[in-house]
Design a protein around this motif. Sequence first.
Motif, PDB file in Angstrom:
ATOM      1  N   PRO A   1      67.157  68.133 -70.367  1.00 11.35           N
ATOM      2  CA  PRO A   1      66.722  68.490 -69.017  1.00 11.35           C
ATOM      3  C   PRO A   1      67.096  67.396 -68.012  1.00 11.35           C
ATOM      4  N   ALA A   2      67.649  67.807 -66.873  1.00 11.69           N
ATOM      5  CA  ALA A   2      68.042  66.828 -65.852  1.00 11.69           C
ATOM      6  C   ALA A   2      66.846  66.024 -65.365  1.00 11.69           C
ATOM      7  N   ARG A   3      65.672  66.619 -65.410  1.00  6.83           N
ATOM      8  CA  ARG A   3      64.484  65.933 -64.896  1.00  6.83           C
ATOM      9  C   ARG A   3      64.128  64.689 -65.699  1.00  6.83           C
ATOM     10  N   LEU A   4      64.710  64.521 -66.886  1.00  6.55           N
ATOM     11  CA  LEU A   4      64.469  63.302 -67.645  1.00  6.55           C
ATOM     12  C   LEU A   4      64.935  62.065 -66.876  1.00  6.55           C
ATOM     13  N   ARG A   5      65.955  62.232 -66.013  1.00 11.49           N
ATOM     14  CA  ARG A   5      66.390  61.104 -65.184  1.00 11.49           C
ATOM     15  C   ARG A   5      65.242  60.655 -64.271  1.00 11.49           C
ATOM     16  N   TYR A   6      64.536  61.624 -63.720  1.00 13.23           N
ATOM     17  CA  TYR A   6      63.403  61.315 -62.848  1.00 13.23           C
ATOM     18  C   TYR A   6      62.282  60.660 -63.652  1.00 13.23           C
ATOM     19  N   GLU A   7      62.037  61.156 -64.845  1.00 10.66           N
ATOM     20  CA  GLU A   7      60.995  60.567 -65.685  1.00 10.66           C
ATOM     21  C   GLU A   7      61.332  59.118 -66.036  1.00 10.66           C
ATOM     22  N   ARG A   8      62.611  58.864 -66.342  1.00 11.41           N
ATOM     23  CA  ARG A   8      63.017  57.491 -66.640  1.00 11.41           C
ATOM     24  C   ARG A   8      62.746  56.580 -65.448  1.00 11.41           C
ATOM     25  N   ALA A   9      63.047  57.063 -64.251  1.00  7.74           N
ATOM     26  CA  ALA A   9      62.806  56.262 -63.047  1.00  7.74           C
ATOM     27  C   ALA A   9      61.319  55.949 -62.889  1.00  7.74           C
ATOM     28  N   GLN A  10      60.474  56.918 -63.167  1.00  4.01           N
ATOM     29  CA  GLN A  10      59.034  56.687 -63.048  1.00  4.01           C
ATOM     30  C   GLN A  10      58.559  55.625 -64.035  1.00  4.01           C
ATOM     31  N   VAL A  11      59.096  55.670 -65.246  1.00  6.90           N
ATOM     32  CA  VAL A  11      58.731  54.653 -66.240  1.00  6.90           C
ATOM     33  C   VAL A  11      59.195  53.275 -65.771  1.00  6.90           C
ATOM     34  N   LEU A  12      60.387  53.195 -65.224  1.00  2.94           N
ATOM     35  CA  LEU A  12      60.913  51.912 -64.736  1.00  2.94           C
ATOM     36  C   LEU A  12      60.045  51.356 -63.614  1.00  2.94           C
TER      37      LEU A  12
ATOM     38  N   ALA B   1      74.729  62.473 -82.597  1.00  6.53           N
ATOM     39  CA  ALA B   1      74.310  63.650 -81.831  1.00  6.53           C
ATOM     40  C   ALA B   1      75.497  64.456 -81.328  1.00  6.53           C
ATOM     41  N   ARG B   2      76.620  63.792 -81.127  1.00  6.42           N
ATOM     42  CA  ARG B   2      77.811  64.460 -80.606  1.00  6.42           C
ATOM     43  C   ARG B   2      78.809  64.838 -81.700  1.00  6.42           C
ATOM     44  N   SER B   3      78.441  64.600 -82.938  1.00  4.52           N
ATOM     45  CA  SER B   3      79.331  64.957 -84.043  1.00  4.52           C
ATOM     46  C   SER B   3      79.352  66.476 -84.219  1.00  4.52           C
ATOM     47  N   GLU B   4      80.306  66.944 -85.007  1.00  6.42           N
ATOM     48  CA  GLU B   4      80.454  68.393 -85.201  1.00  6.42           C
ATOM     49  C   GLU B   4      79.227  69.003 -85.860  1.00  6.42           C
ATOM     50  N   ARG B   5      78.646  68.287 -86.808  1.00  6.11           N
ATOM     51  CA  ARG B   5      77.448  68.773 -87.497  1.00  6.11           C
ATOM     52  C   ARG B   5      76.427  67.640 -87.552  1.00  6.11           C
ATOM     53  N   PRO B   6      75.630  67.488 -86.507  1.00  7.22           N
ATOM     54  CA  PRO B   6      74.663  66.384 -86.468  1.00  7.22           C
ATOM     55  C   PRO B   6      73.708  66.429 -87.658  1.00  7.22           C
ATOM     56  N   ASP B   7      73.483  65.266 -88.250  1.00  9.13           N
ATOM     57  CA  ASP B   7      72.601  65.176 -89.417  1.00  9.13           C
ATOM     58  C   ASP B   7      71.179  64.877 -88.948  1.00  9.13           C
ATOM     59  N   LEU B   8      70.270  65.780 -89.243  1.00 10.45           N
ATOM     60  CA  LEU B   8      68.901  65.672 -88.743  1.00 10.45           C
ATOM     61  C   LEU B   8      68.190  64.432 -89.278  1.00 10.45           C
ATOM     62  N   SER B   9      68.317  64.159 -90.576  1.00 13.13           N
ATOM     63  CA  SER B   9      67.604  63.007 -91.125  1.00 13.13           C
ATOM     64  C   SER B   9      68.138  61.704 -90.535  1.00 13.13           C
ATOM     65  N   THR B  10      69.444  61.611 -90.346  1.00 15.44           N
ATOM     66  CA  THR B  10      70.017  60.398 -89.748  1.00 15.44           C
ATOM     67  C   THR B  10      69.489  60.185 -88.344  1.00 15.44           C
ATOM     68  N   LEU B  11      69.464  61.235 -87.536  1.00 20.58           N
ATOM     69  CA  LEU B  11      68.975  61.115 -86.161  1.00 20.58           C
ATOM     70  C   LEU B  11      67.497  60.719 -86.145  1.00 20.58           C
TER      71      LEU B  11
ATOM     72  N   SER C   1      66.468  60.506 -75.413  1.00 18.76           N
ATOM     73  CA  SER C   1      66.602  61.911 -75.024  1.00 18.76           C
ATOM     74  C   SER C   1      67.822  62.113 -74.123  1.00 18.76           C
ATOM     75  N   LEU C   2      68.061  61.153 -73.244  1.00 19.12           N
ATOM     76  CA  LEU C   2      69.196  61.250 -72.331  1.00 19.12           C
ATOM     77  C   LEU C   2      70.539  61.102 -73.051  1.00 19.12           C
ATOM     78  N   LEU C   3      70.525  60.572 -74.263  1.00 16.36           N
ATOM     79  CA  LEU C   3      71.765  60.433 -75.036  1.00 16.36           C
ATOM     80  C   LEU C   3      72.156  61.726 -75.745  1.00 16.36           C
ATOM     81  N   LEU C   4      71.247  62.692 -75.800  1.00 12.33           N
ATOM     82  CA  LEU C   4      71.573  63.966 -76.427  1.00 12.33           C
ATOM     83  C   LEU C   4      72.542  64.742 -75.540  1.00 12.33           C
ATOM     84  N   PRO C   5      73.466  65.494 -76.133  1.00 18.41           N
ATOM     85  CA  PRO C   5      74.467  66.206 -75.327  1.00 18.41           C
ATOM     86  C   PRO C   5      73.860  67.174 -74.311  1.00 18.41           C
ATOM     87  N   SER C   6      72.725  67.772 -74.657  1.00 17.28           N
ATOM     88  CA  SER C   6      72.056  68.696 -73.743  1.00 17.28           C
ATOM     89  C   SER C   6      70.609  68.261 -73.585  1.00 17.28           C
TER      90      SER C   6
END
Length: 283
Positions: free
Chosen positions: A229-240, A23-33, A222-227
């Motif tokens: 939404p910050a609210r994903l942190r809150y969603e992760r907490a709710q799942v936990l 995901a952080r490579s210069e040209r992320p490969d869609l099929s690999t991801l 989703s949180l590993l993607l370079p960009s």
Amino acid sequence: MRPPYPPSPERSAELRRRFAEEARSERPDLSTLCLLVGAEADRELDEAGLDAAQVELDRLAGLLPYRPGGPRAWAVALHKLLGERLGFHGTPADYRRLESSLLHEVLQRRRGLPILLSVVWMEVARRAGAPVYGVALPGHFVVGFGPEEGQVLADPFAGGRVLTGADAELLVAGATGAGLEPAMLRPADPLDVVLRILNNVRAWAAARPERSDVALWAVELSLLLPSHPARLRYERAQVLVRRGEFQAAAGELEAYADVVSAVDEKAAERVRGEAFAARAMLN
């Protein structure tokens, strides 16, 4: 069909390392991801399976005619091969299956959500040299061929049917009640495509409380993607919290509160209160 379940923690850690690196490579490969998402979902998808899926995409590309012509000719060629000859398309029932969001399963079943079928179209067409890209229409992902002034759209969910301007307007109106805007027709970034796929997985899991394992890995990828939404942190907490992992949930809530406090201190205080409540549940 057996429901897919995530791999061992050791395998998952390796898959996530590779996902973040790609995901952080210069040209992320869609099929690999997309295939790494599938491996995180399905413990049965091993390295041989990952390789086999890439080989299948190569094989399908080899079945296309050599440079058939302009954008419309490419769209028609993909429709005839993938839609008519091989039967790739979607049905309403596909929205109820997690497998419809996993590229390796879509390649095997030839069924899937619009965005995953579009990934098949894009990856096969790209390998054959087509000017192809994803188009993230609201509520319905399609593929585009050619430059903006001569763009041709196709709907893989409908077997790759080539769309008229009126068809695209109807798709948008059906999803939003609003009109089609030029910005909606711009090529989608590969990482935005992956995030939208993970959003679909999270939506599937949200309707199935017994599959909180799926909700957790989807939000963590989703949180590993370079960009993201910050609210994903809150969603992760709710799942936990739902999984009874209260200490980890409290830590995530506090980290999210620190982010929110820069723009809304009252909201941050509410989140800190939730963190306190999560820790209290440990007693």
